[in-house]
Design an enzyme around this catalytic site. Structure first.
Site, PDB file in Angstrom:
ATOM      1  N   ASP A   1      37.604  31.513-122.936  1.00  0.00           N
ATOM      2  CA  ASP A   1      36.159  31.625-123.102  1.00  0.00           C
ATOM      3  C   ASP A   1      35.540  30.355-122.505  1.00  0.00           C
ATOM      4  OD1 ASP A   1      33.641  32.483-123.681  1.00  0.00           O
ATOM      5  OD2 ASP A   1      34.057  32.988-125.766  1.00  0.00           O
TER       6      ASP A   1
HETATM    7  C1  BGC Z   1      30.847  33.807-124.637  1.00  0.00           C
HETATM    8  C2  BGC Z   1      31.588  34.913-123.918  1.00  0.00           C
HETATM    9  C3  BGC Z   1      31.018  35.081-122.533  1.00  0.00           C
HETATM   10  C4  BGC Z   1      31.113  33.774-121.803  1.00  0.00           C
HETATM   11  C5  BGC Z   1      30.643  33.841-120.354  1.00  0.00           C
HETATM   12  C6  BGC Z   1      30.716  32.544-123.813  1.00  0.00           C
HETATM   13  O1  BGC Z   1      29.827  31.648-124.382  1.00  0.00           O
HETATM   14  O2  BGC Z   1      31.501  33.543-125.856  1.00  0.00           O
HETATM   15  O3  BGC Z   1      31.491  36.096-124.666  1.00  0.00           O
HETATM   16  O4  BGC Z   1      31.673  36.124-121.866  1.00  0.00           O
HETATM   17  O5  BGC Z   1      30.322  32.820-122.479  1.00  0.00           O
HETATM   18  O6  BGC Z   1      29.285  33.924-120.233  1.00  0.00           O
END
Ligand code: BGC
Length: 751
Positions: A278
């Site tokens: 993530d």
């Molecule tokens: C989130 C994810 C997301 C990623 C990319 C993160 O802050 O937890 O769900 O896909 O950002 O934008």
């Protein structure tokens, strides 16, 4: 939509479907060949995902040197092609980039938030929405979305419940699978398919107290029975990628959790796709207290099995040194790079790296808008109706439209919409004006936004209510009050909305409250004031026309709660599939009914709250319709089965009202006595069926060992002999159970 129709729909969508699926063996040999020609730095580059910022010189330099494997958040198709050209034509090995984006519930045509889609209990709706999202997003070059999120969410305080399919693992799994099918289609290499990403692996929805990013404590049996269940199904459905989660489980952050990412996911389940971190989650193992510095975090993530580093810069910064010092083997790096390159081949990027500008920016097709409207119609839930709905067009001449969510083009789209063009959102106000004529709709919002505490607009709202035959009160939460890092400890309607409703109620006209929100709110007091209550999780672009159709009766309600609605915030976490306890609630005496100076044991000593009582205000699976349904007794094909046996259960459902409607029949089971206490009910299957007035249909479900088993020790499962109940019911709180017994094979033979 059945499979055949869906395939036809798919091919209709596949504008430039020129690809042929490349056999796995051929992909393997191409990847091996490429790997053999790569330098260590080029390999590390493939593991690096950055957020895009246009066609900038330093980015171009990085791409040419092979230091970037993927970019997220680049959505201009011309820029996408320019950057891709640098990778394909100006880097040494010409390896294409993958462009990724959070396309969570639509790209331009916005569908209901996933929690809303879950309320449809209709995998076809979810699959169709995902297919449309893939077609729109791929038309600007996005070939990888970070969706579906199948985190089980048992706590409405958690803002990200909006992005989930709710509290149940079986419902989440079925809808998650449908979403993967929609994004990926029959052929991932088709230029309008997107790789799905099962996220957030795992346990993120169990964050303590519903506060985002918080720690989780999940015993392995619960982890496997509940939290991992949908992920396992997404592996079977072929989700091309996974994303590991921010949280730690029992002290180990997912980005460094080798048991989860390697032993369970790849070892036990046979997953062969790609794992992305993530955003910054590798680096975040430092504040977690799991890594001393970024170098250690990189080594832990590589060894755990995180293939791609999203924005931690841990691999680009440290992997070379880790390999040189022998802390990480080059063979380990190769295995991660293999997963990244395999994905690029599976997506057909080597053959087809560029956006076809002639067909780019395919947005808002009339058929897509129509699908988005149907999705809201199937997702909105009729929670209460004393007869005010549908609006009686012979009696209702003037309608008062009140409330901060009546004309909220931005907020009706919901959370996690990066690409919204809000002028495309059709609001309830606009749709009702079109349906009933502008002159018959008196609009007075009363409050400017949902958190507004200023009552200066109340007088006008009350005046509008006085002039009207019915009051439609559009309440709720703005989009920004749910989603990532937007958690709430208080689940009541924000701002002065409740006070406004009380004033409207005093006018004496029938009041319909329509709530648009990102989570289930605690709306008990407001529900008691309103004559009818409609719940619409943020519905996206076509919220207005769908709600107008439902309120007027042109369409019928068929949404059902994908979560349990609390009476009060303090009940959270609240979920229907809880354990019974040794003192289940009974003889509830509420706070105001207790005599003064009553003895400590006078209220009965059972498991409930003095102020909230017990259980949900609106239970999981619940929802009304403009018609009524009756369930016959469940009939079993056998009353005793062996632990490895199956049985069929059937039940006749009849539409006893006078209009067509869709019902969601839900199959629940309960294992009454077990070596590990089992929940009071567990959903195992469901069927959404449409019945004409007077029509009956007999539904049959098969119960297999997979429905009866639970985890006892790691991956080991058992079906234990003993008594079970089974329901085919309209929701988790109703229905008549039938009983059957699982018996030891010898006892069965003796019978
Ligand atoms: C989130 C994810 C997301 C990623 C990319 C993160 O802050 O937890 O769900 O896909 O950002 O934008």
């Amino acid at each position: 939509m059945n499979k055949r129709l869906f395939s036809a729909f798919l091919s209709a969508c596949c504008l430039a479907s020129v690809s042929a699926v490349m056999p796995d063996a051929e992909i393997d040999s191409r990847v091996s060949d490429l790997l053999g020609r790569m330098t260590l730095d080029e390999k590390i580059g493939q593991l690096n995902q950055l957020s895009g910022y246009g066609y900038a010189p330093d980015m171009v330099g990085r791409i040419r040197s092979g230091a970037v494997g993927s970019l997220l958040n680049e959505t201009d198709p011309e820029v996408v092609n320019q950057l891709q050209r640098e990778a394909v034509e100006n880097s040494r090995l010409g390896i294409p980039l993958i462009f990724a984006r959070d396309v969570i519930h639509g790209f331009k045509t916005i569908f209901p938030i996933p929690l809303g889609q879950a309320a449809s209990w209709n995998p076809d709706i979810v699959r169709e929405g995902a297919r449309i999202a893939a077609d729109e997003a791929s038309s600007v070059g996005i070939r990888w979305t970070f969706s579906p999120m199948v985190d089980i969410s048992r706590d409405a305080r958690w803002g990200r419940i909006a992005e989930s399919f709710g509290e149940d693992p079986v419902l989440s799994a079925k809808l998650g699978v449908a979403m993967v099918e929609g994004y990926q289609g029959d052929d991932l290499a088709s230029p309008n398919a997107m790789a799905a990403c099962a996220k957030h692996f795992a346990g993120y929805g169990a964050s303590e107290s519903g506060k985002d990013y918080n720690t989780t404590w999940i015993p392995e049996t619960l982890l496997r029975d509940v939290y991992l269940r949908p992920f396992k199904e997404l592996v079977k459905a072929g989700s091309a990628t996974f994303m590991c989660s921010f949280n730690d489980i029992n002290g180990v952050p997912s980005s460094g959790n080798r048991v989860l990412l390697e032993d369970i996911l790849r070892g036990e389940w046979g997953y062969d796709g790609m794992m992305v971190s993530d955003w910054g989650s590798i680096e975040q193992m430092i504040p977690h207290g799991y890594s001393a510095d970024l170098r250690q975090a990189a080594s832990q993530a590589v060894n755990a099995g995180v293939d791609m580093d999203m924005e931690s810069h841990a691999y680009t910064g440290h992997l070379r040194h880790l390999v040189e010092s022998g802390e990480v083997s080059e063979a380990r790096v190769d295995s991660l790079v293999r997963n990244v390159l395999t994905l690029k081949y599976r997506l057909g990027l080597f053959e087809n790296p560029y956006v076809d500008m002639a067909s780019s920016r395919r947005f808002y097709a009339p058929s897509s808008l129509d699908a988005a409207r149907r999705a809201v119609e199937e997702s909105a839930i009729l929670l209460k109706n004393t007869g005010t709905l549908p609006l009686n067009n012979s009696k209702v001449k003037k309608i008062a439209v009140i409330g901060p969510m009546a004309d909220a083009q931005h907020d009706q789209a919901g959370t996690w919409v990066f690409d919204l063009e809000k002028e495309r959102s059709v609001t309830p106000l606009t749709a009702l004006q079109q349906m009933y004529g502008k002159e018959n709709v008196i609009y007075a919002p009363g409050l400017e936004h949902t958190r507004d505490l200023d009552t200066k607009g109340f007088a006008n709202a009350v005046k509008a209510a006085r002039k009207a035959d019915v009051v439609l009160f559009f309440a709720g939460e703005e989009a920004v009050l749910s989603g990532e890092a937007h958690c709430r400890a208080d689940l009541s309607l924000p701002g002065a909305q409740s006070r406004l409703l009380a004033e409207l109620k005093n006018v004496g006209k029938p009041v319909v409250m329509i709530v648009q929100a990102g989570r289930q709110l605690a709306i008990m007091p407001e529900s008691e004031m309103a004559d009818a209550v409609v719940y619409c999780f943020h519905g996206g672009t076509m919220t207005g026309p769908a709600l107008a159709n439902l309120l007027s009766g042109e369409a019928n309600f068929s949404g059902r709660c994908p979560v349990s609605f609390p009476r009060m915030s303090g009940q959270e976490p609240l979920y229907y599939n809880h354990k019974n306890t040794g003192r289940p609630a009974s003889g509830i005496t509420l706070i105001n009914d207790i005599e003064t100076e009553a003895g400590q044991t006078s209220t009965g000593c059972t498991s409930y709250f003095l102020d909230a009582g017990d259980g949900a205000f609106y239970p999981f699976g619940y929802g009304l319709s403009y018609t009524t349904f009756e369930y016959g007794e469940p009939v079993l094909s056998a009353t005793s089965i062996a632990p490895d046996g199956s049985l069929k259960v059937s039940c006749t459902v009849t539409n006893t009202g006078n209009r067509e409607g869709a019902e969601v029949a839900q199959l629940y089971i309960r294992d009454h006595v077990a070596s590990l206490v089992r929940p009071v009910r567990e959903l195992r299957d469901f069927a959404k069926i449409t019945l004409k007035p007077g029509e009956s249909r007999t539904l049959e479900f098969t119960i297999t060992p997979a429905d009866l088993e639970f985890h006892v020790n790691g991956a080991q499962t058992v079906v234990e002999p003993g008594e079970f109940s089974v329901w085919i019911a309209p929701n988790a709180a109703e229905g008549t159970p039938a009983k059957f017994t699982v018996v030891k094979p010898n006892d069965l033979a003796a019978k």
